[in-house]
Design a protein around this motif. Structure first.
Motif, short mmCIF file in Angstrom:
data_model
loop_
_atom_site.label_atom_id
_atom_site.label_comp_id
_atom_site.label_asym_id
_atom_site.label_seq_id
_atom_site.Cartn_x
_atom_site.Cartn_y
_atom_site.Cartn_z
N SER A 82 -41.91 7.71 -42.59
CA SER A 82 -41.76 7.15 -43.93
C SER A 82 -40.30 7.13 -44.37
O SER A 82 -39.87 6.24 -45.11
N VAL A 83 -39.49 8.11 -43.90
CA VAL A 83 -38.07 8.12 -44.22
C VAL A 83 -37.40 6.86 -43.70
O VAL A 83 -36.76 6.11 -44.43
N PHE A 84 -37.54 6.62 -42.39
CA PHE A 84 -36.88 5.47 -41.79
C PHE A 84 -37.55 4.15 -42.22
O PHE A 84 -36.88 3.11 -42.33
N ARG A 85 -38.86 4.18 -42.47
CA ARG A 85 -39.54 2.96 -42.91
C ARG A 85 -39.04 2.54 -44.29
O ARG A 85 -38.74 1.36 -44.53
N ASN A 86 -38.93 3.49 -45.22
CA ASN A 86 -38.47 3.14 -46.57
C ASN A 86 -37.01 2.74 -46.58
O ASN A 86 -36.61 1.86 -47.34
N LEU A 87 -36.18 3.40 -45.76
CA LEU A 87 -34.77 2.98 -45.69
C LEU A 87 -34.65 1.57 -45.14
O LEU A 87 -33.86 0.76 -45.62
N THR A 88 -35.48 1.26 -44.12
CA THR A 88 -35.46 -0.08 -43.54
C THR A 88 -36.01 -1.12 -44.52
O THR A 88 -35.47 -2.22 -44.65
N ASP A 89 -37.08 -0.76 -45.22
CA ASP A 89 -37.65 -1.67 -46.21
C ASP A 89 -36.65 -1.94 -47.33
O ASP A 89 -36.56 -3.06 -47.86
N ASN A 109 -35.69 -12.51 -41.41
CA ASN A 109 -34.48 -12.29 -42.19
C ASN A 109 -33.22 -12.18 -41.32
O ASN A 109 -32.15 -11.87 -41.83
N ASN A 110 -33.39 -12.41 -40.01
CA ASN A 110 -32.26 -12.31 -39.07
C ASN A 110 -31.56 -10.96 -39.20
O ASN A 110 -30.35 -10.86 -39.39
N ILE A 111 -32.35 -9.90 -39.11
CA ILE A 111 -31.83 -8.53 -39.22
C ILE A 111 -31.91 -7.88 -37.85
O ILE A 111 -32.93 -7.98 -37.16
N CYS A 112 -30.85 -7.20 -37.46
CA CYS A 112 -30.81 -6.49 -36.17
C CYS A 112 -30.64 -4.99 -36.42
O CYS A 112 -29.85 -4.59 -37.27
N MET A 113 -31.41 -4.22 -35.69
CA MET A 113 -31.32 -2.75 -35.81
C MET A 113 -30.68 -2.20 -34.54
O MET A 113 -31.09 -2.54 -33.43
N VAL A 153 -33.42 -2.06 -46.95
CA VAL A 153 -32.45 -3.02 -46.41
C VAL A 153 -33.02 -4.44 -46.49
O VAL A 153 -32.34 -5.39 -46.90
N ILE A 154 -34.27 -4.60 -46.08
CA ILE A 154 -34.89 -5.93 -46.07
C ILE A 154 -34.95 -6.52 -47.47
O ILE A 154 -34.70 -7.71 -47.69
N ARG A 155 -35.26 -5.67 -48.47
CA ARG A 155 -35.44 -6.17 -49.84
C ARG A 155 -34.10 -6.48 -50.52
O ARG A 155 -33.99 -7.45 -51.27
N TYR A 156 -33.09 -5.63 -50.28
CA TYR A 156 -31.89 -5.70 -51.12
C TYR A 156 -30.60 -6.03 -50.37
O TYR A 156 -29.63 -6.46 -50.99
N ALA A 157 -30.54 -5.79 -49.07
CA ALA A 157 -29.26 -5.98 -48.37
C ALA A 157 -28.97 -7.45 -48.08
O ALA A 157 -27.82 -7.82 -47.87
#
Length: 575
Positions: A467-474, A444-448, A476-480
């Protein structure tokens, strides 16, 4: 011998004025010496400028200096030193080739840093004491020195006329202070007589104060005393109201003194005690001996506490009680007992309902897998079979993820004690997260990016924080959207918490009315969009529950310039 008020105030004023006078004298002498020194330095500076101008005009011919010494003060010493500290010229010495390097001389060192420098010391060359003044130029230093003799010392010595003047003024002020203290002493004496009689309620005679500032003060004190007595009666009435409220309160309340003695309690407190304790009792002090209150007793016995608040839950005889202890500043404390049986049953019902949902979701998963087995056994067209299998498999993953998320939420709410707290190095956790999402980031060409120090350690549970950071990152991948940047940084800290920001450069949420509901279970900003991107709908709910478990808070907002930002705090680990 006990001093009278007059004597005390005289002594105090004399000490204060003496200190003040001494300060003025010291300051004046230091300033006078400073001004005299600066005046002498200005003269030496002029000599240095004359020498430099002459050297420039005569192309650095040092012989010109010999002619200049005739217009300078007698016995003045002139030295030319290059940037490396080598003495090029000295009018007081016949032979300068054997002189040691002067780069370390105090006045040269100061001139190198500040363009000018001075020092008073004994010359290592001719063993005479000089007042040295050095000035830095482009290629050399010009040092002008005067013998530090009686003439120079007298010039720098401050004048004593001001000291004589201050001494005379001090003596005059002493007489004035003694006079003023006598006036004050008389008024204070009258005020003291008033203070001796004001507490006597039987004394109804009027009190006459002198007509001065202290007399006005005495009159005001007397008026304030009468108002205070009136206020005391009002406070007593309010206290009776408060006690009446405590008696009729739906909470069991007991107040204890700092030495752990019972001061007051209502009947409901004793009623709840008799349900909780093994034996019937009417004395609230049983909380120190009964096993059910072991946690409370242990908290109260601690000499040093992290907090003045303690809460626990006790379940006895089919009832649930919430115990709360608040310690006040004077070390007294209150204990409040609430019957939360109804609330606890409601909570357990919700917990059971959540478990039932997770249980029911296993049935369609099993059905999907069984259906797949039938399709595979009948061998339909390969393209249709593969397409159907992919869709079915994706739904299976979504359902499995939903079950896992529901189970995690249930565990956080129902059994928080099962999560062990430990020191978590946040950098290590983020590095693990980036490694796990590496493939999705590339697709998805995403940089952290993160801006977090290596020494940041969180007091928490590793799985929940991950799980906090995993769900926040997930999220981003799904909706950002693709080509997105993720930024994580610590923007503040205090003695208990670190404050973090997790943001992206995606599309954000156009309608901000959705922001307050993002953490609700199964809440969808856009149902159709969610079906396309997948997800259980519980990711942000897990994030909030995990943050709450760590005694933190979290909010979401649209970021200026686009994207979504989450602000949350996590407890810092302290040894």
């Amino acid at each position: 011998m006990k001093l009278s008020y007059r004597q005390k105030i005289s002594l105090y004023f004399i000490i204060i004025f003496a200190v003040f006078t001494l300060g003025i004298v010291v300051f004046e002498k230091s300033q006078d010496k400073k001004f005299r020194t600066e005046a002498l330095e200005e003269k030496l500076d002029i000599y240095a400028e004359i020498i430099n101008s002459s050297l420039i005009i005569n192309h650095n011919n040092f012989e010109i200096i010999d002619s200049l010494t005739k217009i300078f003060p007698q016995h003045i010493r002139i030295t030319i030193i290059d940037k490396q500290g080598i003495v090029l010229y000295d009018n007081s010495l016949e032979k300068i080739s054997n002189l040691e390097n002067h780069a370390g001389r105090p006045e040269i060192t100061k001139a190198e840093k500040q363009s000018k420098g001075k020092d008073i010391r004994l010359s290592a060359s001719n063993h005479h004491e000089y007042l040295y003044y050095a000035k830095r130029y482009n290629t050399y230093f010009i040092r002008v020195a005067l013998p530090y003799d009686i003439q120079v010392k007298n010039f720098l010595k401050s004048d004593n006329l001001f000291l004589y003047y201050i001494t005379a003024l001090f003596i005059i002020i002493l007489f004035f202070i003694n006079y003023v203290a006598g006036r004050f002493g008389q008024s204070i004496k009258r005020l003291n007589e008033f203070a001796q009689t004001v507490g006597n309620d039987n004394n109804k005679s009027p009190i006459n104060f002198p007509e001065d500032e202290l007399g006005m003060l005495g009159s005001k004190i007397y008026d304030d005393y009468k108002r205070l007595k009136s206020s005391k009666k009002e406070i007593e009435a309010e206290r009776e109201k408060l006690l009446q409220h405590v008696y009729t309160s739906g909470e069991g309340i007991c107040f204890f003194s700092s030495d752990k003695k019972v001061e007051f309690h209502n009947g409901l407190f004793i009623q709840y005690l008799n349900i909780i304790t093994e034996e019937s009792a009417s004395d609230p002090l049983i909380i120190y001996d009964d096993p059910a209150f072991a946690g409370v007793s242990s908290f109260l016995s601690k000499k040093e506490r992290d907090s003045n608040y303690y809460a626990t839950q006790i379940n006895k005889h089919g009832k649930s009680f919430y115990i709360q202890v608040n310690i006040f500043e004077n070390k007294s404390f209150e204990m409040i007992i609430n019957d939360i049986t109804k609330q606890e049953k409601t909570r357990l019902l919700k917990q059971e309902m959540t478990g039932n949902i997770a249980h029911e979701l296993r049935t369609p998963v099993t059905s999907i897998r069984g259906y797949l087995e039938i399709i595979l056994s009948q061998s339909p067209d390969s393209d249709k079979t593969r397409a159907f299998l992919e869709k079915t498999y994706n739904q299976t993953l979504i359902l499995s993820e939903l079950i896992q998320d529901m189970s995690l939420i249930t565990k956080i709410e129902g059994a928080p004690q099962s999560f062990q707290l430990e020191p978590i190095h946040l950098i290590n956790l983020l590095e693990d997260l980036q490694a796990d999402f590496n493939i999705l980031f590339k697709e998805n060409n995403i940089c952290m990016h993160w801006n977090i120090n290596n020494d940041i350690i969180i007091k928490g549970n590793h799985n929940l924080l991950y799980s906090v950071f995993r769900n926040l990152t997930d999220n981003v991948i799904r909706y950002a959207g693709k080509n997105t940047h993720i930024y994580i940084h610590k923007y503040n800290e205090d003695k208990d918490f670190y404050y973090f920001s997790y943001s992206d450069t995606g599309t954000g949420i156009p309608d901000e009315r959705h922001l307050n509901r993002l953490f609700e279970r199964f809440y969808r900003v856009n149902e159709g969009r969610t079906r396309d991107t997948g997800g259980s709908g519980l990711g942000l709910s897990i994030v909030k529950n995990a943050i709450l478990f760590h005694k933190g808070t979290i909010v979401a907002k649209n970021k200026t310039g686009g994207g979504l930002e989450f602000l949350f705090k996590l407890p810092r680990y302290t040894t």
